[in-house]
Design an enzyme around this catalytic site. Sequence first.
Site, PDB file in Angstrom:
ATOM      1  CG  ASP A  84      -2.806  38.885  13.857  1.00 15.55           C
ATOM      2  OD1 ASP A  84      -2.318  38.021  13.107  1.00 15.55           O
ATOM      3  OD2 ASP A  84      -3.152  40.032  13.463  1.00 15.55           O
ATOM      4  CG  HIS A  96      -4.355  40.688  10.121  1.00 14.89           C
ATOM      5  ND1 HIS A  96      -3.955  39.564  10.818  1.00 14.89           N
ATOM      6  CD2 HIS A  96      -4.878  40.229   8.965  1.00 14.89           C
ATOM      7  CE1 HIS A  96      -4.222  38.477  10.112  1.00 14.89           C
ATOM      8  NE2 HIS A  96      -4.785  38.860   8.980  1.00 14.89           N
ATOM      9  CG  ASN A 136     -11.735  37.619   5.230  1.00 21.94           C
ATOM     10  OD1 ASN A 136     -12.203  38.034   6.277  1.00 21.94           O
ATOM     11  ND2 ASN A 136     -10.514  37.099   5.150  1.00 21.94           N
ATOM     12  CD  GLU A 170      -7.373  36.618   7.650  1.00 19.46           C
ATOM     13  OE1 GLU A 170      -6.252  37.132   7.639  1.00 19.46           O
ATOM     14  OE2 GLU A 170      -7.972  36.293   6.610  1.00 19.46           O
ATOM     15  CD  GLU A 212      -6.236  40.188   1.817  1.00 14.25           C
ATOM     16  OE1 GLU A 212      -5.376  40.429   0.962  1.00 14.25           O
ATOM     17  OE2 GLU A 212      -5.972  39.600   2.892  1.00 14.25           O
TER      18      GLU A 212
HETATM   19  O1  G3I Z   1       4.692  26.379   1.004  1.00 14.80           O
HETATM   20  C1  G3I Z   1       5.945  27.063   0.887  1.00 14.80           C
HETATM   21  C2  G3I Z   1       7.071  26.109   1.191  1.00 14.80           C
HETATM   22  O2  G3I Z   1       7.116  25.112   0.166  1.00 14.80           O
HETATM   23  C3  G3I Z   1       8.399  26.883   1.208  1.00 14.80           C
HETATM   24  O3  G3I Z   1       9.452  26.004   1.558  1.00 14.80           O
HETATM   25  C4  G3I Z   1       8.282  28.009   2.254  1.00 14.80           C
HETATM   26  C5  G3I Z   1       9.540  28.809   2.376  1.00 14.80           C
HETATM   27  O4  G3I Z   1       9.608  29.694   1.273  1.00 14.80           O
HETATM   28  O5  G3I Z   1       7.210  28.888   1.883  1.00 14.80           O
HETATM   29  C6  G3I Z   1       5.975  28.190   1.915  1.00 14.80           C
HETATM   30  O6  G3I Z   1       4.942  29.086   1.533  1.00 14.80           O
HETATM   31  C7  G3I Z   1       4.615  30.025   2.571  1.00 14.80           C
HETATM   32  C8  G3I Z   1       3.126  29.886   2.892  1.00 14.80           C
HETATM   33  O7  G3I Z   1       2.715  30.899   3.850  1.00 14.80           O
HETATM   34  C9  G3I Z   1       2.802  28.494   3.459  1.00 14.80           C
HETATM   35  O8  G3I Z   1       3.476  28.342   4.685  1.00 14.80           O
HETATM   36  C10 G3I Z   1       4.891  31.421   2.013  1.00 14.80           C
HETATM   37  O9  G3I Z   1       6.288  31.592   1.863  1.00 14.80           O
HETATM   38  C11 G3I Z   1       4.374  32.461   2.997  1.00 14.80           C
HETATM   39  O10 G3I Z   1       4.465  33.765   2.418  1.00 14.80           O
HETATM   40  C12 G3I Z   1       2.890  32.192   3.291  1.00 14.80           C
HETATM   41  O11 G3I Z   1       2.481  33.155   4.261  1.00 14.80           O
HETATM   42  C13 G3I Z   1       1.057  33.154   4.503  1.00 14.80           C
HETATM   43  C14 G3I Z   1       0.518  34.491   4.015  1.00 14.80           C
HETATM   44  O12 G3I Z   1      -0.901  34.533   4.265  1.00 14.80           O
HETATM   45  C15 G3I Z   1       0.807  34.687   2.530  1.00 14.80           C
HETATM   46  O13 G3I Z   1      -0.115  35.521   1.928  1.00 14.80           O
HETATM   47  C16 G3I Z   1       0.824  33.035   5.993  1.00 14.80           C
HETATM   48  O14 G3I Z   1       1.236  31.755   6.463  1.00 14.80           O
HETATM   49  C17 G3I Z   1      -0.662  33.223   6.304  1.00 14.80           C
HETATM   50  O15 G3I Z   1      -0.867  33.298   7.707  1.00 14.80           O
HETATM   51  C18 G3I Z   1      -1.165  34.514   5.671  1.00 14.80           C
HETATM   52  O16 G3I Z   1      -2.530  34.584   5.854  1.00 14.80           O
HETATM   53  C19 G3I Z   1      -3.211  35.703   5.227  1.00 14.80           C
HETATM   54  C20 G3I Z   1      -4.645  35.287   5.006  1.00 14.80           C
HETATM   55  O17 G3I Z   1      -4.698  34.119   4.234  1.00 14.80           O
HETATM   56  C21 G3I Z   1      -5.446  36.426   4.367  1.00 14.80           C
HETATM   57  N1  G3I Z   1      -5.373  37.639   5.185  1.00 14.80           N
HETATM   58  C22 G3I Z   1      -3.987  38.071   5.445  1.00 14.80           C
HETATM   59  C23 G3I Z   1      -3.191  36.962   6.114  1.00 14.80           C
HETATM   60  C24 G3I Z   1      -1.796  37.438   6.410  1.00 14.80           C
HETATM   61  O18 G3I Z   1      -1.111  37.708   5.210  1.00 14.80           O
END
Ligand code: G3I
Length: 360
Positions: free
Chosen positions: A270, A236, A196, A268, A154
């Site tokens: 969806d 997306h 990406n 990615e 990005e």
């Molecule tokens: O690991 C912490 C955990 O310790 C905590 O208890 C929990 C609750 O706050 O949060 C956990 O972290 C989360 C993380 O995913 C791991 O599960 C974050 O809050 C959450 O914001 C994060 O979201 C991810 C997101 O990227 C963040 O940027 C999504 O799962 C993931 O699917 C998404 O993927 C991204 C790609 O990497 C790049 N392209 C966009 C895509 C969607 O944003």
Amino acid sequence: MRRRQLLMALALGALSAPVLMGQAGSGAPALNDLARGAGRLWGAAVSSAQLDDPNLRRLLLAQVGLIVAENEMKWETLQPQPGVFRFTAADRLLDFAERHGLAMRGHTLVWHRQVPAWLRQLEGRALERAMATHIQTVMGRYRGRLDSWDVVNEPIADDGTGLRSSFWLDQLGETYIARALELAHAADPSARLVINEYGLEGDAPKSARKRQRFLALLRDLRRRGVPLHAVGLQAHLHAHGGGPTTFDQLPAFLQAIADLDLDILITELDVNDRDLAAPVETRDQKVAAVYGAFLEAVLPQPRLKQLVSWGLSDRDTWLNSAFPRADGQPQRPLPFDADLRRKAATGVIEQSLRRSSGTP
Ligand code: G3I
């Protein structure tokens, strides 16, 4: 699911009704089998926790030929403190992939999100050294074992007017992108290196601007001979009114990438149905229609090599936390529903892949 696997699972009484129904009732070959028929792979993002669910594992093994870590290979997970590397979760996913003959993508090395605070605070040369150490350590560990790496994620500003403002750009200038790619190539010369990006697919003017700025970056990198092998389109997509549900400009964009001698990966995929107020059946039909329109736009491009959905089952979609529906209902963006059953989208994806392989 292949007949032999299904019979074995039946014999073991291992499959739950949803998976059995989803698989056996369809009689359709797996997404990856259909993709392979068209010379591609179908993959899905997975979290290490999802591997604890035997039914999801079986659906993955039946349907995909590639996985990517949803979060486990991001900087905040791999190097939470300077020099402290945590590979356990990433290793588990790669071990699963290798044990079952699946390919695996690396996602992602240089990104402005999901990075630890200590990294954001570094300046100039210290940040460049940290980038080098991270890339060398992580890619060195997985050298020769991953199908591709999202080296830079990005980099383009959402409005397409320039590169995204981030601590990477602020501290290192525009050269951070080329530097990251050169470090990655040195760390693993066999790896397919990818930039990406999201928001490139639809016909909205903002997407058109972002496509042009992205192409300018790609052309500059190619002209300078910077190591780069493929482009990742995150895809997306959106089913609600405000999002891109037509992709008329996409084939020309893909051809412009192909003209730079770069492969194209859908990384990615969806379909966000946050704003669809209709009942589930109608929502599913509209989501399926977006899948169909998108696949119709991309599948004819010979340089398209992979299609990866950002999850396989609606149960695991990131969209429910990032884009919760106003009615509190879960989103339904992925090829299989929360019970691992087939949906309208499953059939449309299968039909699109079948058609692109020339299979009646
Ligand atoms: O690991 C912490 C955990 O310790 C905590 O208890 C929990 C609750 O706050 O949060 C956990 O972290 C989360 C993380 O995913 C791991 O599960 C974050 O809050 C959450 O914001 C994060 O979201 C991810 C997101 O990227 C963040 O940027 C999504 O799962 C993931 O699917 C998404 O993927 C991204 C790609 O990497 C790049 N392209 C966009 C895509 C969607 O944003």
